[in-house]
Design a protein around this motif. Structure first.
Motif, PDB file in Angstrom:
ATOM      1  N   GLU A   1       0.828  -1.203   0.000  1.00  0.00           N
ATOM      2  CA  GLU A   1       0.000   0.000   0.000  1.00  0.00           C
ATOM      3  C   GLU A   1       0.867   1.260   0.000  1.00  0.00           C
ATOM      4  N   LYS A   2       1.948   1.254   0.753  1.00  0.00           N
ATOM      5  CA  LYS A   2       2.851   2.416   0.781  1.00  0.00           C
ATOM      6  C   LYS A   2       3.467   2.654  -0.588  1.00  0.00           C
ATOM      7  N   GLN A   3       3.728   1.583  -1.332  1.00  0.00           N
ATOM      8  CA  GLN A   3       4.303   1.745  -2.662  1.00  0.00           C
ATOM      9  C   GLN A   3       3.278   2.281  -3.655  1.00  0.00           C
ATOM     10  N   ILE A   4       2.034   1.858  -3.506  1.00  0.00           N
ATOM     11  CA  ILE A   4       0.983   2.333  -4.416  1.00  0.00           C
ATOM     12  C   ILE A   4       0.708   3.808  -4.178  1.00  0.00           C
ATOM     13  N   PHE A   5       0.528   4.186  -2.901  1.00  0.00           N
ATOM     14  CA  PHE A   5       0.220   5.570  -2.571  1.00  0.00           C
ATOM     15  C   PHE A   5       1.514   6.319  -2.287  1.00  0.00           C
ATOM     16  N   SER A   6       2.258   6.578  -3.363  1.00  0.00           N
ATOM     17  CA  SER A   6       3.526   7.291  -3.258  1.00  0.00           C
ATOM     18  C   SER A   6       3.663   8.217  -4.460  1.00  0.00           C
ATOM     19  N   LYS A   7       4.655   9.062  -4.417  1.00  0.00           N
ATOM     20  CA  LYS A   7       4.885  10.015  -5.508  1.00  0.00           C
ATOM     21  C   LYS A   7       5.322   9.317  -6.788  1.00  0.00           C
ATOM     22  N   ARG A   8       5.621   8.040  -6.700  1.00  0.00           N
ATOM     23  CA  ARG A   8       6.035   7.272  -7.872  1.00  0.00           C
ATOM     24  C   ARG A   8       4.890   7.130  -8.887  1.00  0.00           C
ATOM     25  N   ASN A   9       3.654   7.226  -8.415  1.00  0.00           N
ATOM     26  CA  ASN A   9       2.491   7.040  -9.276  1.00  0.00           C
ATOM     27  C   ASN A   9       1.762   8.349  -9.573  1.00  0.00           C
ATOM     28  N   LEU A  10       2.497   9.422  -9.766  1.00  0.00           N
ATOM     29  CA  LEU A  10       1.887  10.733 -10.009  1.00  0.00           C
ATOM     30  C   LEU A  10       0.997  10.728 -11.241  1.00  0.00           C
TER      31      LEU A  10
ATOM     32  N   ASP B   1      -2.222   8.655 -10.596  1.00  0.00           N
ATOM     33  CA  ASP B   1      -2.797   8.111 -11.819  1.00  0.00           C
ATOM     34  C   ASP B   1      -3.763   6.980 -11.480  1.00  0.00           C
ATOM     35  N   ARG B   2      -5.008   7.121 -11.902  1.00  0.00           N
ATOM     36  CA  ARG B   2      -6.034   6.122 -11.559  1.00  0.00           C
ATOM     37  C   ARG B   2      -5.740   4.744 -12.153  1.00  0.00           C
ATOM     38  N   GLU B   3      -4.971   4.694 -13.229  1.00  0.00           N
ATOM     39  CA  GLU B   3      -4.637   3.414 -13.854  1.00  0.00           C
ATOM     40  C   GLU B   3      -3.685   2.582 -12.990  1.00  0.00           C
ATOM     41  N   ARG B   4      -2.978   3.215 -12.089  1.00  0.00           N
ATOM     42  CA  ARG B   4      -2.003   2.510 -11.256  1.00  0.00           C
ATOM     43  C   ARG B   4      -2.520   2.203  -9.855  1.00  0.00           C
ATOM     44  N   LEU B   5      -3.758   2.592  -9.581  1.00  0.00           N
ATOM     45  CA  LEU B   5      -4.329   2.388  -8.257  1.00  0.00           C
ATOM     46  C   LEU B   5      -5.214   1.150  -8.233  1.00  0.00           C
ATOM     47  N   PRO B   6      -5.363   0.510  -7.072  1.00  0.00           N
ATOM     48  CA  PRO B   6      -6.277  -0.635  -6.983  1.00  0.00           C
ATOM     49  C   PRO B   6      -7.716  -0.173  -7.219  1.00  0.00           C
ATOM     50  N   PRO B   7      -8.571  -1.055  -7.716  1.00  0.00           N
ATOM     51  CA  PRO B   7      -9.912  -0.634  -8.101  1.00  0.00           C
ATOM     52  C   PRO B   7     -10.826  -0.227  -6.950  1.00  0.00           C
TER      53      PRO B   7
ATOM     54  N   ASP C   1      -6.823  10.772  -9.571  1.00  0.00           N
ATOM     55  CA  ASP C   1      -7.024  11.855 -10.533  1.00  0.00           C
ATOM     56  C   ASP C   1      -8.348  11.767 -11.281  1.00  0.00           C
ATOM     57  N   SER C   2      -9.099  10.689 -11.114  1.00  0.00           N
ATOM     58  CA  SER C   2     -10.414  10.615 -11.752  1.00  0.00           C
ATOM     59  C   SER C   2     -11.371  11.647 -11.166  1.00  0.00           C
ATOM     60  N   ILE C   3     -11.086  12.139  -9.970  1.00  0.00           N
ATOM     61  CA  ILE C   3     -11.892  13.208  -9.376  1.00  0.00           C
ATOM     62  C   ILE C   3     -11.860  14.441 -10.281  1.00  0.00           C
ATOM     63  N   LEU C   4     -10.739  14.675 -10.918  1.00  0.00           N
ATOM     64  CA  LEU C   4     -10.581  15.863 -11.768  1.00  0.00           C
ATOM     65  C   LEU C   4     -11.256  15.704 -13.122  1.00  0.00           C
ATOM     66  N   ASN C   5     -11.428  14.480 -13.573  1.00  0.00           N
ATOM     67  CA  ASN C   5     -11.947  14.249 -14.918  1.00  0.00           C
ATOM     68  C   ASN C   5     -13.436  13.983 -14.979  1.00  0.00           C
ATOM     69  N   ASN C   6     -14.025  13.446 -13.935  1.00  0.00           N
ATOM     70  CA  ASN C   6     -15.400  12.961 -14.018  1.00  0.00           C
ATOM     71  C   ASN C   6     -16.463  13.966 -13.615  1.00  0.00           C
ATOM     72  N   GLN C   7     -16.111  15.075 -13.060  1.00  0.00           N
ATOM     73  CA  GLN C   7     -17.114  16.030 -12.591  1.00  0.00           C
ATOM     74  C   GLN C   7     -17.388  17.085 -13.662  1.00  0.00           C
TER      75      GLN C   7
END
Length: 148
Positions: free
Chosen positions: A31-40, A78-84, A100-106
């Protein structure tokens, strides 16, 4: 779903350490690896619409009593790199990691700002903040559709 007939079994700590050495990953480390700056996010975060939505969300959160929130505490991933599941917002080491889907879907800036603030308030340690946010910050588009 496929293992619904199986019962989870607690494992001793030394057995878990052996499993981790053999290639199994520790769920917390993963989880720490997923929620990191590596997945901007690849979304243009300096775009005026994004900047305005973030500033409005922070202003809304401060108005309901959230202390110490600033734009540099928000990182969009990036939503593509996050768990569903359950991946809209996480708080870790003083930073809110947002999908980042928060920025695109509204539809409107106000809706985007509302959703950014909503997910941050939901992740905040005090549940009262989320209740206050929802009560005071319903976007105009939702008010118009309900007639209230």
């Amino acid at each position: 779903e496929r293992l619904s007939h199986k019962t989870p079994m607690p494992l001793p700590k030394h057995l878990l350490e052996i499993l981790y050495r053999g290639g199994y990953t520790n769920p917390m480390t993963e989880e720490k690896q997923i929620f990191s700056k590596r997945n901007l996010s690849n979304v243009e975060l300096n775009a005026p619409s994004v900047t305005i939505a973030v500033e409005k969300a922070i202003q809304n959160l401060k108005q309901i009593g959230m202390p110490d929130i600033s734009p540099n505490m928000l990182i969009f991933l990036d939503r593509e790199r996050l768990p569903p599941k359950r991946s809209m917002c996480r708080y870790y080491n003083g930073v809110y990691f947002l999908n980042d889907s928060i920025l695109n879907n509204q539809d409107s800036l106000e809706d985007r700002a509302y959703m950014i603030g909503y997910y941050i308030a939901a992740e905040y340690e005090d549940d009262k903040l989320l209740r206050d946010y929802v009560k005071k910050r319903i976007p105009r588009s939702l008010k118009d559709s309900t007639g209230r």
